[in-house]
Design a protein around this motif. Structure first.
Motif, PDB file in Angstrom:
ATOM      1  N   ARG A   1       0.780  -1.206  -0.022  1.00 33.73           N
ATOM      2  CA  ARG A   1       0.254  -0.045  -0.029  1.00 33.73           C
ATOM      3  C   ARG A   1       0.897   1.305  -0.105  1.00 33.73           C
ATOM      4  O   ARG A   1       1.652   1.293   0.878  1.00 33.73           O
ATOM      5  CB  ARG A   1      -0.927  -0.206   1.210  1.00 33.73           C
ATOM      6  CG  ARG A   1      -1.793   1.126   1.064  1.00 33.73           C
ATOM      7  CD  ARG A   1      -2.772   1.159   2.329  1.00 33.73           C
ATOM      8  NE  ARG A   1      -2.664   0.289   3.632  1.00 33.73           N
ATOM      9  CZ  ARG A   1      -3.534  -0.704   3.941  1.00 33.73           C
ATOM     10  NH1 ARG A   1      -4.544  -0.780   3.323  1.00 33.73           N
ATOM     11  NH2 ARG A   1      -3.083  -1.503   4.722  1.00 33.73           N
TER      12      ARG A   1
ATOM     13  N   PRO B   1       1.638   5.114   0.604  1.00 34.54           N
ATOM     14  CA  PRO B   1       0.693   6.102   1.424  1.00 34.54           C
ATOM     15  C   PRO B   1      -0.100   7.277   0.751  1.00 34.54           C
ATOM     16  O   PRO B   1       0.613   7.637  -0.538  1.00 34.54           O
ATOM     17  CB  PRO B   1       1.872   6.478   2.384  1.00 34.54           C
ATOM     18  CG  PRO B   1       2.997   6.475   1.444  1.00 34.54           C
ATOM     19  CD  PRO B   1       2.733   5.283   0.602  1.00 34.54           C
ATOM     20  N   ALA B   2      -1.096   7.577   0.941  1.00 36.38           N
ATOM     21  CA  ALA B   2      -1.872   8.503   0.378  1.00 36.38           C
ATOM     22  C   ALA B   2      -2.989   9.148   1.055  1.00 36.38           C
ATOM     23  O   ALA B   2      -3.341   8.418   2.089  1.00 36.38           O
ATOM     24  CB  ALA B   2      -2.274   8.385  -1.105  1.00 36.38           C
ATOM     25  N   ASN B   3      -3.299  10.459   0.581  1.00 38.97           N
ATOM     26  CA  ASN B   3      -4.413  11.022   1.276  1.00 38.97           C
ATOM     27  C   ASN B   3      -5.682  10.369   0.854  1.00 38.97           C
ATOM     28  O   ASN B   3      -6.068  10.088  -0.232  1.00 38.97           O
ATOM     29  CB  ASN B   3      -4.388  12.489   0.514  1.00 38.97           C
ATOM     30  CG  ASN B   3      -5.609  13.306   0.933  1.00 38.97           C
ATOM     31  OD1 ASN B   3      -6.346  12.932   1.806  1.00 38.97           O
ATOM     32  ND2 ASN B   3      -5.633  14.503   0.369  1.00 38.97           N
ATOM     33  N   PRO B   4      -6.437   9.841   1.804  1.00 40.46           N
ATOM     34  CA  PRO B   4      -7.689   9.164   1.441  1.00 40.46           C
ATOM     35  C   PRO B   4      -8.598   9.908   0.536  1.00 40.46           C
ATOM     36  O   PRO B   4      -9.549   9.245  -0.223  1.00 40.46           O
ATOM     37  CB  PRO B   4      -8.250   8.529   2.623  1.00 40.46           C
ATOM     38  CG  PRO B   4      -7.414   9.213   3.906  1.00 40.46           C
ATOM     39  CD  PRO B   4      -6.462   9.946   3.287  1.00 40.46           C
TER      40      PRO B   4
ATOM     41  N   TYR C   1      -7.810  11.878  -1.918  1.00 40.82           N
ATOM     42  CA  TYR C   1      -7.312  11.951  -3.235  1.00 40.82           C
ATOM     43  C   TYR C   1      -5.865  11.355  -3.265  1.00 40.82           C
ATOM     44  O   TYR C   1      -4.854  11.556  -3.077  1.00 40.82           O
ATOM     45  CB  TYR C   1      -6.813  13.729  -3.383  1.00 40.82           C
ATOM     46  CG  TYR C   1      -6.337  13.776  -4.558  1.00 40.82           C
ATOM     47  CD1 TYR C   1      -7.119  13.550  -5.854  1.00 40.82           C
ATOM     48  CD2 TYR C   1      -4.886  13.969  -4.686  1.00 40.82           C
ATOM     49  CE1 TYR C   1      -6.466  13.836  -7.174  1.00 40.82           C
ATOM     50  CE2 TYR C   1      -4.249  14.308  -5.965  1.00 40.82           C
ATOM     51  CZ  TYR C   1      -5.015  14.133  -7.301  1.00 40.82           C
ATOM     52  OH  TYR C   1      -4.395  14.506  -8.408  1.00 40.82           O
ATOM     53  N   ALA C   2      -6.263  10.074  -3.683  1.00 43.36           N
ATOM     54  CA  ALA C   2      -5.027   8.832  -3.838  1.00 43.36           C
ATOM     55  C   ALA C   2      -4.462   8.916  -4.872  1.00 43.36           C
ATOM     56  O   ALA C   2      -3.879   7.806  -5.257  1.00 43.36           O
ATOM     57  CB  ALA C   2      -5.870   7.731  -3.090  1.00 43.36           C
ATOM     58  N   SER C   3      -4.751   9.620  -6.011  1.00 40.66           N
ATOM     59  CA  SER C   3      -4.255   9.476  -7.319  1.00 40.66           C
ATOM     60  C   SER C   3      -2.661   9.830  -7.554  1.00 40.66           C
ATOM     61  O   SER C   3      -2.286  11.023  -7.904  1.00 40.66           O
ATOM     62  CB  SER C   3      -4.999  10.552  -8.152  1.00 40.66           C
ATOM     63  OG  SER C   3      -4.466  10.965  -9.392  1.00 40.66           O
ATOM     64  N   LEU C   4      -2.083   8.852  -7.077  1.00 40.66           N
ATOM     65  CA  LEU C   4      -0.567   8.866  -7.246  1.00 40.66           C
ATOM     66  C   LEU C   4      -0.074   8.756  -8.710  1.00 40.66           C
ATOM     67  O   LEU C   4      -0.443   7.435  -9.076  1.00 40.66           O
ATOM     68  CB  LEU C   4      -0.049   7.892  -6.290  1.00 40.66           C
ATOM     69  CG  LEU C   4       1.477   7.852  -5.921  1.00 40.66           C
ATOM     70  CD1 LEU C   4       1.684   9.405  -5.425  1.00 40.66           C
ATOM     71  CD2 LEU C   4       1.945   7.070  -4.951  1.00 40.66           C
ATOM     72  N   ASN C   5       0.511   9.593  -9.316  1.00 35.61           N
ATOM     73  CA  ASN C   5       0.866   9.181 -10.696  1.00 35.61           C
ATOM     74  C   ASN C   5       1.879   8.140 -10.678  1.00 35.61           C
ATOM     75  O   ASN C   5       2.593   7.826  -9.643  1.00 35.61           O
ATOM     76  CB  ASN C   5       1.549  10.720 -10.999  1.00 35.61           C
ATOM     77  CG  ASN C   5       2.549  10.327 -12.374  1.00 35.61           C
ATOM     78  OD1 ASN C   5       3.546  10.392 -12.143  1.00 35.61           O
ATOM     79  ND2 ASN C   5       1.864  10.106 -13.583  1.00 35.61           N
TER      80      ASN C   5
ATOM     81  N   VAL D   1       8.420   7.471  -5.092  1.00 35.58           N
ATOM     82  CA  VAL D   1       8.402   7.300  -3.527  1.00 35.58           C
ATOM     83  C   VAL D   1       8.933   5.753  -3.185  1.00 35.58           C
ATOM     84  O   VAL D   1       9.632   5.787  -2.398  1.00 35.58           O
ATOM     85  CB  VAL D   1       6.696   7.704  -3.245  1.00 35.58           C
ATOM     86  CG1 VAL D   1       6.665   6.995  -1.749  1.00 35.58           C
ATOM     87  CG2 VAL D   1       6.504   8.892  -3.300  1.00 35.58           C
TER      88      VAL D   1
END
Lengths: 244, 244
Positions: free
Chosen positions: A135, A137-140, A142-146, A153
């Motif tokens: 998993r 890590p991301a802002n729930p 806005y989890a749109s990690l390019n 990362v």
């Protein structure tokens, strides 16, 4: 041998050439150079080369594959980036833990980190090759990690763990556990399924779900080489002794 | 108040609009929303909006400034990303330490992290506003971290520290996986060994060592109940189909 050289990033069905170039640069800046591409939509491309900047050597030496099994063949530990296991029995772990495990394994083994297609992520087929899902890590909200950003990362976290290990004055000796490679696992599954068909345990109707459950179980196990020999020996013995 | 709202990223004299959009996305995906731009070459731009993807709100609300002092006015802690202090008396710290300090300060204060122009980095003027300089980790042989990628790595490290502090990582409940009991395992082993004997894979000579290896392997696995059912079903199918 530099441990980072034993860690490959596998990008599956990447649709944007810019992401391939961006990933190459993101990797190299953290000291990772082994890039593998499965069916990239547009490769090689001038856009990727431009985005790669000085990391075009990583791009140039990238392995190109038709299918996943080929791309991960020599690897004994396969992780896939995905926030969810879609109900499959695969453990989901955080990136930090995953990086630690990968760096530890990479002292003596080949390791793969798998990135799915930009829009859809990993397919179920791809997940079934993974020992763990990772998993990011991301802002729930806005989890749109390019894709290239996710690669950045992950590469960063791997470098941090690698540096931590490298700094230890007395490096723990790796235990030299010789795990079975993905290619060996694939051969084992084929043998197992064939025997299961012969004894009418596996049929067309239950084949897919049974195969999935068995893959999940054995991936969790991470079979060692000598254990694999036992299992193959057993299957061969069954082969020889079944009726018809 | 969410601590991350007290941390602003300040991009100085950014020349590529794509980097501004990419930075907005990189920030938002880690829960950071306060973007400040000093004299961007090309802003607003459609390219930035495209690269920002769903993070165009960060872009839209970005503060635009003529000079640095304005951009960091309310901040009590200012850090600048730079590997070297160029002989100035400013302490250079690693990103992990910097992130920890920023998150701690952000409980009650405004904090700024400053990114210089893509090609030239921070000017001496800009460095002189910084309490600390932050070294981004990189391969010494290729340290060319793209601006948006640097923003991504810094945002990730801040999020990790914020999560650790806030202890908001919901601990995963153990999922009550119904493992097979020892008695079931014993029954399984008996069945397995019996079949192995019948197909002449297990004999009196190798019985002990083979049994041990198999027990070690399956114990490591911790078989779940439903998996046990599959294995027993398979063994029964083999039973029914062997010659003699």
């Amino acid at each position: 041998m530099n441990r980072l050289e034993n860690i490959r990033f596998v990008l599956s069905n990447t649709s944007h050439a810019g992401n391939i170039g961006g990933s190459a640069r993101a990797m190299k800046v953290m000291g990772l150079t082994k890039l593998h591409l499965i069916n990239p939509t547009d490769h090689p491309s001038s856009e990727a080369t431009a985005r790669a900047s000085g990391a075009d050597d990583v791009l140039y030496h990238a392995g190109i594959h038709d299918d996943l099994d080929q791309a991960i063949a020599p690897c004994t530990l396969v992780m896939g980036t995905s926030a969810r296991n879609r109900g499959m029995d695969i453990e989901v772990i955080e990136l930090q833990q995953a990086a630690k495990m990968m760096v530890a394994a990479a002292s003596s083994e080949q390791v793969a980190l798998l990135f799915g297609q930009e829009r859809f992520g990993l397919t179920n087929e791809e997940m079934q090759r993974c020992h763990y899902l990772v998993r990011m890590p991301a802002n729930p909200e806005y989890a749109s990690l390019n894709l290239a950003a996710a690669v950045q990362v992950a590469a960063y976290e791997l470098r941090m763990n690698w540096l931590a290990v490298a700094q230890q004055v007395a490096e723990e000796r790796s235990e030299e556990v010789p795990f079975a490679t993905a290619a060996k696992m694939q051969g084992f599954y084929e043998h197992l399924f064939q025997v299961m068909h012969e004894v009418d345990f596996m049929q067309a109707e239950n084949q897919a779900s049974l195969a999935e459950k068995l893959r999940m179980m054995f991936n969790r196990l991470r079979i060692e080489k000598h254990e694999m020999d036992i299992l193959r020996g057993f299957l061969s013995a069954v082969n020889k002794n079944i009726k018809k």
